[in-house]
Write a protein that holds these residues in place. Structure first.
Motif, PDB file in Angstrom:
ATOM      1  N   PHE A  65       1.043  -1.403  -0.267  1.00 21.88           N
ATOM      2  CA  PHE A  65      -0.115   0.240  -0.061  1.00 21.88           C
ATOM      3  C   PHE A  65       1.187   0.686  -0.188  1.00 21.88           C
ATOM      4  N   TYR A 105      -4.134   0.754  -2.267  1.00 22.49           N
ATOM      5  CA  TYR A 105      -3.651  -0.432  -2.344  1.00 22.49           C
ATOM      6  C   TYR A 105      -3.124  -0.431  -4.149  1.00 22.49           C
ATOM      7  N   ALA A 157      -9.054  -3.253  -3.551  1.00 20.26           N
ATOM      8  CA  ALA A 157      -8.477  -2.070  -3.216  1.00 20.26           C
ATOM      9  C   ALA A 157      -9.807  -1.829  -1.716  1.00 20.26           C
TER      10      ALA A 157
END
Length: 258
Positions: A162, A181, A188
């Motif tokens: 991330f 993400y 995500a």
């Protein structure tokens, strides 16, 4: 006959010079052979017959090309997506199998690599910007609401990575925090992030929780939309210690209800 996905027709659209599938515009030589626009810009003679490549375009071939599904250029690296020519550039710009930049240190750092190489690069070259736990107790040192500050860390957890963006804007009087993400866009939403700011010596707390964004989303546009953590610096000053330290907990969690 063409296969259901148009593969045989796409093979017919292979450039005889570079052997890549031809995209528009497609040109003809004097004898009627096709040549892609890239090769036409690099040579004057047809690779099939050595006649001169003309400025005449093969409009029939171009119409076929517009209707056929094309594989992503990252196919050999695992991407199985297919798109019409008009949609292919936008996909390839965000394809999870594409080449990545060093987001936190660009343009100073010119590294480029694949997704699975991003964390290794960060650990080797920018280890001070790497977090390797889902839950982190952290501190802003020298927190000054009168100065601007931007920073991006990488967090590795759940076998995923991330980007964690932070921005302090003194002119707006705001602190912005958000998490993206790195990978396929639809994944995500399977994660959430939380910030908990707290004051030493009392029970004062400020907690914010939100769904993780996709790396495809523009960071500045997220800041502008307000779909991230935004705190007034006038409020945060009550959390900052005399030594200009701001303490907070930060976590990324997988959510199971998505």
């Amino acid at each position: 006959m063409a296969s259901p996905d148009g593969r045989n027709l796409i093979n017919l659209l292979e450039c005889p010079s570079c052997h890549q599938t031809m995209a528009l515009p497609i040109f003809l030589c004097e004898a009627g052979h096709n040549v892609c626009y890239r090769c036409r810009g690099q040579r004057t003679n047809c690779p099939s017959c050595y006649n001169t490549i003309t400025q005449t375009r093969n409009h029939l071939a171009e119409r076929f090309a517009e209707k056929l599904p094309y594989s992503c250029t990252n196919q050999n690296l695992g991407c199985e997506e297919k798109f019409l020519l008009r949609d292919l550039p936008s996909h390839e710009a965000a394809c999870p199998f594409r080449l990545y930049y060093c987001v936190p240190c660009r343009p100073r750092c010119r590294w480029r690599g694949r997704r699975f190489q991003v964390l290794e690069h960060m650990k080797d070259e920018h280890k001070e910007l790497v977090w390797v736990k889902a839950y982190n107790s952290l501190v802003y040192e020298n927190f000054d609401h009168k100065t601007d500050y931007t920073c991006t860390h990488i967090l590795s957890s759940y076998r995923e990575i991330f980007w964690c963006h932070s921005k302090r804007d003194a002119k707006q009087g705001k602190l912005f925090e958000l998490v993206q993400y790195v990978g396929q866009k639809e994944k995500a939403a399977k994660f959430e992030y939380e910030f908990e700011f707290y004051a030493k010596g009392n029970s004062r707390r400020a907690i914010f929780r939100n769904t993780v964004h996709s790396e495809d989303d523009d960071v500045e546009k997220i800041y502008e939309s307000g779909d991230c953590l935004i705190l007034d610096l006038s409020v945060l000053k009550y959390f900052v210690t005399e030594k200009k330290q701001l303490f907070y907990n930060f976590t990324v969690e997988r959510v199971w209800y998505n």
